[in-house]
Design a protein around this motif. Structure first.
Motif, PDB file in Angstrom:
ATOM      1  N   ASN A  61       0.904  -0.997   0.070  1.00 15.99           N
ATOM      2  CA  ASN A  61       0.025  -0.007  -0.128  1.00 15.99           C
ATOM      3  C   ASN A  61       0.732   1.339  -0.014  1.00 15.99           C
ATOM      4  N   LYS A  62       0.848   1.938  -1.397  1.00 19.58           N
ATOM      5  CA  LYS A  62       1.842   3.022  -1.355  1.00 19.58           C
ATOM      6  C   LYS A  62       1.567   4.363  -0.426  1.00 19.58           C
ATOM      7  N   GLU A  63       0.228   4.562  -0.262  1.00 18.69           N
ATOM      8  CA  GLU A  63      -0.268   5.550   0.636  1.00 18.69           C
ATOM      9  C   GLU A  63       0.189   5.143   2.368  1.00 18.69           C
ATOM     10  N   GLN A  64       0.014   4.106   2.583  1.00 20.80           N
ATOM     11  CA  GLN A  64       0.692   3.619   4.053  1.00 20.80           C
ATOM     12  C   GLN A  64       2.007   3.769   4.214  1.00 20.80           C
ATOM     13  N   ILE A  65       2.701   3.521   3.129  1.00 26.09           N
ATOM     14  CA  ILE A  65       4.225   3.468   3.206  1.00 26.09           C
ATOM     15  C   ILE A  65       4.412   5.139   3.542  1.00 26.09           C
ATOM     16  N   GLU A  66       3.834   5.785   2.647  1.00 28.52           N
ATOM     17  CA  GLU A  66       4.103   7.388   2.490  1.00 28.52           C
ATOM     18  C   GLU A  66       3.770   7.962   4.047  1.00 28.52           C
ATOM     19  N   MET A  67       2.549   7.226   4.612  1.00 34.91           N
ATOM     20  CA  MET A  67       2.317   7.724   5.992  1.00 34.91           C
ATOM     21  C   MET A  67       3.153   7.541   7.022  1.00 34.91           C
ATOM     22  N   ALA A  68       3.818   6.261   6.978  1.00 39.12           N
ATOM     23  CA  ALA A  68       4.696   5.679   7.881  1.00 39.12           C
ATOM     24  C   ALA A  68       5.899   6.460   7.828  1.00 39.12           C
ATOM     25  N   PHE A  69       6.348   6.800   6.615  1.00 34.31           N
ATOM     26  CA  PHE A  69       7.762   7.369   6.587  1.00 34.31           C
ATOM     27  C   PHE A  69       7.456   8.893   7.097  1.00 34.31           C
ATOM     28  N   ALA A  70       6.450   9.588   6.725  1.00 27.28           N
ATOM     29  CA  ALA A  70       5.961  11.019   7.263  1.00 27.28           C
ATOM     30  C   ALA A  70       6.139  11.019   8.930  1.00 27.28           C
ATOM     31  N   ALA A  71       5.693   9.889   9.565  1.00 28.37           N
ATOM     32  CA  ALA A  71       5.670   9.669  10.971  1.00 28.37           C
ATOM     33  C   ALA A  71       6.991   9.549  11.299  1.00 28.37           C
ATOM     34  N   VAL A  72       7.915   8.818  10.713  1.00 25.04           N
ATOM     35  CA  VAL A  72       9.193   8.508  11.177  1.00 25.04           C
ATOM     36  C   VAL A  72       9.831  10.035  10.986  1.00 25.04           C
ATOM     37  N   LYS A  73       9.871  10.708  10.043  1.00 25.78           N
ATOM     38  CA  LYS A  73      10.369  12.005   9.739  1.00 25.78           C
ATOM     39  C   LYS A  73      10.003  12.944  10.876  1.00 25.78           C
ATOM     40  N   GLU A  74       8.661  12.851  11.208  1.00 25.45           N
ATOM     41  CA  GLU A  74       7.918  13.753  11.983  1.00 25.45           C
ATOM     42  C   GLU A  74       8.538  13.637  13.690  1.00 25.45           C
ATOM     43  N   LYS A  75       9.027  12.259  13.826  1.00 23.56           N
ATOM     44  CA  LYS A  75       9.398  11.891  15.039  1.00 23.56           C
ATOM     45  C   LYS A  75      10.862  12.153  15.278  1.00 23.56           C
TER      46      LYS A  75
END
Length: 219
Positions: A61-75
């Protein structure tokens, strides 16, 4: 501190890589589909004094990957290392004579498109900073044909080709791309996973080769 994001993280090799990099000053972002299992891995890492966090995503799921990495960068901010090592379920593997359009496409989506989606989330920042590493772990069929891994071999050999091209294109841009091909069966609690993690850290730090093919006599 530096940050490593491990895509397809699990209790075996992914955990060994997390421990190795964590023990060398990295924070660890674990990305996989099963959030409950990820949370348990985080607890184990924290008990070893390694800062870690889990991020749920299905690599199909491309969208889920994008969301996961966005969360990693935010943290954590900048992601210094991406390590991609998901393992397909046994029931998705088809031997050569049973390869179909459908099961070949599944492995391509799982191994190649998932990798491309993950790369897209980190490479632009790495190029801007002229720093970083892209690490990919696959099975031995990426290098040597294995008939019982018919559909998987099609996908991971293609991914290997792309990794070599990445290594060439990024060599003068401060970003390393490397590949480990594992041609042995990794039994749980055998210690092999830890030795492979050691090899990965050595390749990451030296950056003197694009690939290593691991067999019983080379671990």
């Amino acid at each position: 501190m530096k940050t490593i994001a491990i895509v397809g993280a699990g209790a075996g090799l992914g955990m060994s890589i997390a421990k190795k990099f964590g023990q060398n000053g990295f924070r660890v972002a674990l990305i996989a589909r099963n959030e409950e299992k990820l949370n348990q891995l985080v607890i184990e890492l924290e008990q070893l004094g390694i800062e870690a966090a889990s991020f749920q995503a299905d690599i199909l799921n491309k969208e889920q990957i994008e969301m996961a990495f966005a969360a990693v960068k935010e943290k954590y901010g900048f992601i210094d290392v991406l390590e991609y090592s998901p393992t397909p379920s046994f029931d998705s593997v088809a031997p050569t004579l049973d390869v179909t359009e459908e099961n070949a496409l599944y492995q391509f989506q799982y191994n190649v498109l998932g990798a491309l989606s993950s790369i897209k989330q980190v490479l632009p920042d790495m190029l801007d900073k002229q720093s970083g590493a892209l690490l990919f772990t696959t099975g031995g069929a990426s290098v040597h044909p294995v008939p019982r891994m018919g559909n998987v071999g099609i996908a991971i050999s293609g991914l290997r080709n792309y990794i070599f091209n990445l290594n060439s294109e990024l060599a003068d841009k401060g970003v390393y791309a490397g590949h480990l091909s594992i041609g042995i069966w990794m039994q749980p609690n055998s210690g092999v996973q830890d030795k492979i993690a050691d090899i990965w850290y050595d390749m990451y730090t030296k950056r003197d080769r694009v690939e290593k093919f691991i067999t019983e006599d080379k671990v």
